[in-house]
Write a protein that holds these residues in place. Sequence first.
Motif, mmCIF file in Angstrom:
data_model
loop_
_atom_site.group_PDB
_atom_site.id
_atom_site.type_symbol
_atom_site.label_atom_id
_atom_site.label_comp_id
_atom_site.label_asym_id
_atom_site.label_seq_id
_atom_site.Cartn_x
_atom_site.Cartn_y
_atom_site.Cartn_z
ATOM 1 N N LEU A 92 0.623 -1.169 -0.040
ATOM 2 C CA LEU A 92 -0.117 -0.051 0.570
ATOM 3 C C LEU A 92 1.097 1.594 0.095
ATOM 4 C CD1 LEU A 92 -2.764 -1.174 2.130
ATOM 5 C CD2 LEU A 92 -2.514 -1.497 0.239
ATOM 6 N N ASP A 93 2.322 1.169 0.154
ATOM 7 C CA ASP A 93 2.792 2.282 -0.125
ATOM 8 C C ASP A 93 2.886 2.615 -1.959
ATOM 9 O OD1 ASP A 93 4.928 4.173 0.245
ATOM 10 O OD2 ASP A 93 6.452 2.864 0.182
ATOM 11 N N ASP A 132 -6.409 0.497 8.019
ATOM 12 C CA ASP A 132 -5.574 0.564 7.938
ATOM 13 C C ASP A 132 -5.167 0.682 5.711
ATOM 14 O OD1 ASP A 132 -4.194 1.515 9.909
ATOM 15 O OD2 ASP A 132 -3.127 -0.592 9.582
ATOM 16 N N TYR A 133 -6.930 0.057 5.600
ATOM 17 C CA TYR A 133 -6.741 -0.402 4.250
ATOM 18 C C TYR A 133 -7.480 0.599 4.067
ATOM 19 C CZ TYR A 133 -8.051 -3.022 -0.212
ATOM 20 O OH TYR A 133 -8.389 -2.884 -1.134
ATOM 21 N N PHE A 136 -6.580 4.138 2.807
ATOM 22 C CA PHE A 136 -5.358 3.932 2.002
ATOM 23 C C PHE A 136 -6.740 4.220 0.201
ATOM 24 C CE2 PHE A 136 -5.274 0.941 -2.035
ATOM 25 C CZ PHE A 136 -3.228 1.398 -3.051
ATOM 26 N N ARG A 139 -7.781 7.628 0.075
ATOM 27 C CA ARG A 139 -6.805 8.300 -0.698
ATOM 28 C C ARG A 139 -7.070 8.146 -2.587
ATOM 29 N NH1 ARG A 139 -4.141 6.934 3.314
ATOM 30 N NH2 ARG A 139 -2.765 5.425 2.516
ATOM 31 N N LEU A 140 -6.980 6.680 -2.573
ATOM 32 C CA LEU A 140 -7.383 6.315 -4.052
ATOM 33 C C LEU A 140 -8.748 6.937 -4.451
ATOM 34 C CD1 LEU A 140 -6.220 4.910 -6.044
ATOM 35 C CD2 LEU A 140 -7.318 3.168 -5.604
#
Length: 242
Positions: A92-93, A132-133, A136, A139-140
Amino acid sequence: MGRKAQILLVISLLMACIQALAANTVSAGEHQAFWLWSGVKTSDQMRNAQTVYLHQGEVIPTSRGTIYQPMGLPVDKLAFKQIWLTVRFTTLDVPEEIPARLIRLMQRWQAAGNDVVGLQVDFDAATRRLEDYGGFLQRLRAQLPAEFSLGVTGLLDWAKTGSVKTLNALPVDEIVIQSYQGRKTVSNYAAYLPALTKLRIPFKLGLVQNGEWFAADEKQLQASSWYRGTVIFLLNPQPSTG
């Protein structure tokens, strides 16, 4: 009972067993949505295909940083009613240029004359890391043009052992829960299905071609107004060992 009658009875029982096994086996040709992974050939099993999830590459970490590795079919006009572009993420980085590249890829498929629903992220997030997912994915989602949907694949235990509240908060338009590992159905997959009916986002169940699937399972999921059917993970035929 005579010997002939016994033989006929045995044959009848064997045929009944074969028919029962066939009825509980995933026959790809009876479904309308498919994953078409890179390296897997199309076949007449997709004759009823309406929606196809095209594997288009992987996002992987390297010594040079995270990169996008293209895979799968080249951009072209396809016969399917709708397509999703599926990308496998192993990290996910992800630098911002990768989502931008994926957006351009969706636009190219769209310009070729396809109805592109959106991007499907294939990432095996640990159940305890779903928040956390979700960050991500948020943001996507912010980077994607509004015309494209965001979907994800999911694991069976996300709903059963994780927080359904967290799962329902994921900023996605669809989740496809995978009921298989490799080429085989998870042996106790049915134990996870009741938890899926607690989802409040559109969801589908991913089945593997030639895997297990029972009518009672389908009926159980159909009780949820959020259930949208099945997606079949297509396989290449196994090479003959003879």
